[in-house]
Motif scaffolding. Structure first.
Motif, PDB file in Angstrom:
ATOM      1  N   ASP A   1     -22.574 -21.167 -17.779  1.00  0.00           N
ATOM      2  CA  ASP A   1     -22.039 -20.175 -17.114  1.00  0.00           C
ATOM      3  C   ASP A   1     -21.650 -18.748 -17.886  1.00  0.00           C
ATOM      4  N   LYS A   2     -22.108 -17.609 -17.324  1.00  0.00           N
ATOM      5  CA  LYS A   2     -22.155 -16.548 -17.673  1.00  0.00           C
ATOM      6  C   LYS A   2     -20.699 -15.787 -17.689  1.00  0.00           C
ATOM      7  N   VAL A   3     -20.082 -15.309 -18.421  1.00  0.00           N
ATOM      8  CA  VAL A   3     -18.682 -14.743 -18.496  1.00  0.00           C
ATOM      9  C   VAL A   3     -18.882 -13.199 -18.738  1.00  0.00           C
ATOM     10  N   PRO A   4     -18.114 -12.392 -17.884  1.00  0.00           N
ATOM     11  CA  PRO A   4     -18.344 -10.807 -18.317  1.00  0.00           C
ATOM     12  C   PRO A   4     -17.273 -10.414 -19.425  1.00  0.00           C
ATOM     13  N   GLN A   5     -17.649  -9.437 -20.012  1.00  0.00           N
ATOM     14  CA  GLN A   5     -16.504  -8.894 -20.945  1.00  0.00           C
ATOM     15  C   GLN A   5     -16.393  -9.732 -22.042  1.00  0.00           C
ATOM     16  N   VAL A   6     -17.521 -10.145 -22.640  1.00  0.00           N
ATOM     17  CA  VAL A   6     -17.161 -10.994 -23.898  1.00  0.00           C
ATOM     18  C   VAL A   6     -17.948 -10.491 -25.200  1.00  0.00           C
ATOM     19  N   HIS A   7     -17.687 -11.201 -26.213  1.00  0.00           N
ATOM     20  CA  HIS A   7     -18.366 -10.795 -27.306  1.00  0.00           C
ATOM     21  C   HIS A   7     -19.906 -10.824 -27.134  1.00  0.00           C
ATOM     22  N   PRO A   8     -20.697  -9.874 -27.811  1.00  0.00           N
ATOM     23  CA  PRO A   8     -22.053  -9.846 -27.589  1.00  0.00           C
ATOM     24  C   PRO A   8     -23.127 -11.345 -27.801  1.00  0.00           C
ATOM     25  N   SER A   9     -22.241 -12.277 -28.948  1.00  0.00           N
ATOM     26  CA  SER A   9     -22.969 -13.297 -29.214  1.00  0.00           C
ATOM     27  C   SER A   9     -22.586 -14.475 -28.558  1.00  0.00           C
ATOM     28  N   VAL A  10     -21.532 -14.274 -27.581  1.00  0.00           N
ATOM     29  CA  VAL A  10     -20.889 -15.352 -26.672  1.00  0.00           C
ATOM     30  C   VAL A  10     -21.924 -15.536 -25.517  1.00  0.00           C
ATOM     31  N   GLU A  11     -22.441 -16.773 -25.151  1.00  0.00           N
ATOM     32  CA  GLU A  11     -23.555 -17.057 -24.181  1.00  0.00           C
ATOM     33  C   GLU A  11     -22.731 -17.096 -22.946  1.00  0.00           C
ATOM     34  N   GLY A  12     -21.736 -17.668 -22.961  1.00  0.00           N
ATOM     35  CA  GLY A  12     -20.769 -18.210 -21.740  1.00  0.00           C
ATOM     36  C   GLY A  12     -19.920 -19.328 -22.037  1.00  0.00           C
ATOM     37  N   VAL A  13     -19.554 -20.001 -21.168  1.00  0.00           N
ATOM     38  CA  VAL A  13     -18.683 -21.296 -21.117  1.00  0.00           C
ATOM     39  C   VAL A  13     -19.646 -22.498 -20.616  1.00  0.00           C
ATOM     40  N   TYR A  14     -19.210 -23.649 -20.792  1.00  0.00           N
ATOM     41  CA  TYR A  14     -19.494 -24.864 -19.967  1.00  0.00           C
ATOM     42  C   TYR A  14     -18.653 -25.817 -20.277  1.00  0.00           C
TER      43      TYR A  14
END
Length: 157
Positions: A50-63
């Motif tokens: 799942d994408k997360v807004p306003q994170v470091h550019p190398s962070v794809e998201g969370v699961y």
């Protein structure tokens, strides 16, 4: 049980005075890296993220496997390793500074025991400051040692 019984090999792993560490060796594209196994919790197959807004550019998201929220870091992107071809991936999951992070890598080659004296080039910079702990040669291959804790500190200070 005698001192020289079945537990003898385990004593080496628990002895803090030894000058050896174990590293998990993995690849990103065609480059070989290693990380201290003490920073690794498990290796998982990738799952939908799942994408997360306003994170470091190398962070794809969370699961969330097994009800644990894990932040996914694209290690190739973080280190500036780009390739046109899509490759299979795995997640190396680390529990660093109270943040569960999964580092996307291409392949895990295994675990190697190395002497800390064999680590060279700790002053070499690889992308971000402090991420690279040094280089070691194993079976004729140079392996760059990475510190996951420094990456987590950079992406989620």
């Amino acid at each position: 049980m005698s001192k020289h019984g079945n537990g003898e090999n385990n004593d080496i792993l628990l002895d803090v005075n030894t000058d050896e560490i174990e590293i998990l060796v993995f690849t990103i594209k065609d480059q070989v890296f290693g990380v201290n196994v003490l920073q690794v919790r498990e290796i998982l197959m990738p799952s939908p993220i799942d994408k997360v807004p306003q994170v470091h550019p190398s962070v794809e998201g969370v699961y969330m496997p097994r009800d644990v929220l894990i932040t996914v870091v694209n290690l190739a992107d973080y280190l500036g390793i780009y390739s046109e071809e899509e490759q299979k991936t795995l997640f190396i999951v680390a529990d660093v500074d109270k943040l569960n992070a999964a580092f996307r890598v291409n392949n895990v080659l295994g675990i190697e025991r190395i002497s800390t004296a064999s680590v060279e080039g700790s002053e070499v910079s690889y992308g971000r400051d402090g991420v690279m702990e040094g280089i070691v040669r194993i079976n004729g291959k140079l392996i760059s040692l990475i510190n996951f804790a420094e990456i987590v500190e950079d992406i989620a200070p």
